[in-house]
Design a protein around this motif. Structure first.
Motif, PDB file in Angstrom:
ATOM      1  N   MET B  47       0.840  -1.205   0.000  1.00  0.00           N
ATOM      2  CA  MET B  47       0.000   0.000   0.000  1.00  0.00           C
ATOM      3  C   MET B  47       0.874   1.254   0.000  1.00  0.00           C
ATOM      4  O   MET B  47       1.961   1.258   0.556  1.00  0.00           O
ATOM      5  N   TYR B  49       0.903   5.388   0.971  1.00  0.00           N
ATOM      6  CA  TYR B  49       0.272   6.520   1.650  1.00  0.00           C
ATOM      7  C   TYR B  49       0.952   7.782   1.156  1.00  0.00           C
ATOM      8  O   TYR B  49       2.169   7.919   1.266  1.00  0.00           O
ATOM      9  N   GLU B  65       0.168  14.126   7.312  1.00  0.00           N
ATOM     10  CA  GLU B  65      -1.019  14.983   7.201  1.00  0.00           C
ATOM     11  C   GLU B  65      -1.600  14.830   5.808  1.00  0.00           C
ATOM     12  O   GLU B  65      -0.871  14.525   4.865  1.00  0.00           O
ATOM     13  N   GLN B  66      -2.879  15.125   5.693  1.00  0.00           N
ATOM     14  CA  GLN B  66      -3.583  15.097   4.391  1.00  0.00           C
ATOM     15  C   GLN B  66      -3.298  13.765   3.683  1.00  0.00           C
ATOM     16  O   GLN B  66      -2.920  13.740   2.517  1.00  0.00           O
ATOM     17  N   GLU B  69      -4.698   7.089   1.044  1.00  0.00           N
ATOM     18  CA  GLU B  69      -4.272   5.695   0.937  1.00  0.00           C
ATOM     19  C   GLU B  69      -4.483   5.245  -0.501  1.00  0.00           C
ATOM     20  O   GLU B  69      -5.585   5.365  -1.034  1.00  0.00           O
ATOM     21  N   ASN B  77      -8.791   5.580   0.580  1.00  0.00           N
ATOM     22  CA  ASN B  77      -9.173   6.228   1.827  1.00  0.00           C
ATOM     23  C   ASN B  77      -8.471   7.572   1.899  1.00  0.00           C
ATOM     24  O   ASN B  77      -7.385   7.739   1.337  1.00  0.00           O
ATOM     25  N   ARG B  78      -9.097   8.498   2.614  1.00  0.00           N
ATOM     26  CA  ARG B  78      -8.436   9.767   2.919  1.00  0.00           C
ATOM     27  C   ARG B  78      -8.463   9.955   4.423  1.00  0.00           C
ATOM     28  O   ARG B  78      -9.523   9.859   5.041  1.00  0.00           O
ATOM     29  N   TYR B  79      -7.301  10.201   4.969  1.00  0.00           N
ATOM     30  CA  TYR B  79      -7.200  10.464   6.396  1.00  0.00           C
ATOM     31  C   TYR B  79      -6.594  11.853   6.557  1.00  0.00           C
ATOM     32  O   TYR B  79      -5.689  12.220   5.815  1.00  0.00           O
ATOM     33  N   GLY B  80      -7.083  12.608   7.519  1.00  0.00           N
ATOM     34  CA  GLY B  80      -6.464  13.897   7.775  1.00  0.00           C
ATOM     35  C   GLY B  80      -5.072  13.715   8.342  1.00  0.00           C
ATOM     36  O   GLY B  80      -4.074  14.054   7.729  1.00  0.00           O
ATOM     37  N   ASP B  81      -5.028  13.138   9.511  1.00  0.00           N
ATOM     38  CA  ASP B  81      -3.751  12.859  10.169  1.00  0.00           C
ATOM     39  C   ASP B  81      -3.663  11.375  10.428  1.00  0.00           C
ATOM     40  O   ASP B  81      -4.634  10.751  10.851  1.00  0.00           O
ATOM     41  N   ALA B  82      -2.505  10.831  10.194  1.00  0.00           N
ATOM     42  CA  ALA B  82      -2.336   9.400  10.420  1.00  0.00           C
ATOM     43  C   ALA B  82      -0.968   9.138  11.004  1.00  0.00           C
ATOM     44  O   ALA B  82       0.006   9.828  10.712  1.00  0.00           O
ATOM     45  N   PHE B  83      -0.934   8.124  11.848  1.00  0.00           N
ATOM     46  CA  PHE B  83       0.324   7.624  12.424  1.00  0.00           C
ATOM     47  C   PHE B  83       0.585   6.271  11.794  1.00  0.00           C
ATOM     48  O   PHE B  83      -0.294   5.417  11.781  1.00  0.00           O
ATOM     49  N   ILE B  84       1.785   6.083  11.253  1.00  0.00           N
ATOM     50  CA  ILE B  84       2.152   4.796  10.667  1.00  0.00           C
ATOM     51  C   ILE B  84       3.273   4.200  11.495  1.00  0.00           C
ATOM     52  O   ILE B  84       4.291   4.859  11.733  1.00  0.00           O
TER      53      ILE B  84
END
Lengths: 111, 98
Positions: B47, B49, B65-66, B69, B77-84
């Motif tokens: 995947m 990001y 940010e912004q 996926e 998918n759209r995530y505002g903030d994500a932790f990977i």
């Protein structure tokens, strides 16, 4: 810098404490629940959790290229300890920049 | 007289590798350079990001940010903030000049 409150990635998780978060796990599993605690391994304590499990069924003898059917199983748990090594991604409950719903917590509906 | 025979010379004296023509900095310098820029993070699962890299740490845990996926080039998918979590990261690619 606009987001000067964020110095390290774990700051994002700290901002999500007591909020409903979305967690993507290994093995095609997703969780949504309220985050109560975490540690450096990303072990998580969550409550009011719904787990979504994507099960891909490849029909036996089906020709290659035929889209596999995806079954979704859901279950709810009151309180959950998540071992950190299964975590792939944690989505915050809201977008820090615009505070809009672009960061919707419920996963998009799949059919 | 085996004692008198000198030891054979080393089979092959590999010359030291020549230094790269242009030294562009260490991996750490690259990562420092892309903080705040648009990046593509590929996970070992395949995947992607895409988003703005807010920060990262020594485990390569990433705050994006912004985030979008992408699976097979399609936004899923759209995530505002994500932790990977860093162990899932295969590479970080700069999506804009830095």
């Amino acid at each position: 810098m606009e987001n000067s409150s964020i110095q390290e990635p774990f700051d994002l998780i700290r901002l999500s404490l007591s909020e409903r978060v979305f967690v993507k796990l290994r093995g095609d599993r997703e969780l949504t629940g309220i985050l109560h605690a975490y540690d450096g391994h990303m072990n998580l304590i969550m409550s009011d959790v719904e787990e979504t499990i994507m099960i891909v069924d490849v029909a036996e003898g089906a020709p290659a290229g035929q889209p596999a059917t995806v079954n979704v199983a859901k279950r709810k748990m009151e309180m959950l300890f998540v071992r950190g090594d299964g975590v792939i991604l944690v989505r915050l409950p809201y977008c820090r920049i615009c505070r809009c719903s672009c960061n919707q917590v419920s996963p998009p509906s799949r059919t | 007289m085996e004692d008198s025979t000198p030891p054979p010379p080393p089979e092959e004296q590999s010359p030291p590798p020549p230094p790269p023509a242009t030294h562009t900095g260490s991996p750490t310098d690259f990562l420092k350079g892309v903080v705040g820029k648009r990046v593509i993070v590929r996970l070992t699962s395949g995947m992607d990001y895409r988003g703005v890299l807010s920060c990262l740490d020594g485990y390569m845990n990433i705050a994006l940010e912004q985030t979008e996926e992408h699976v097979n080039g399609v936004v899923t998918n759209r995530y505002g903030d994500a932790f990977i979590r860093g162990n899932n990261v295969l590479y970080i690619s700069a999506a804009e000049a830095f």
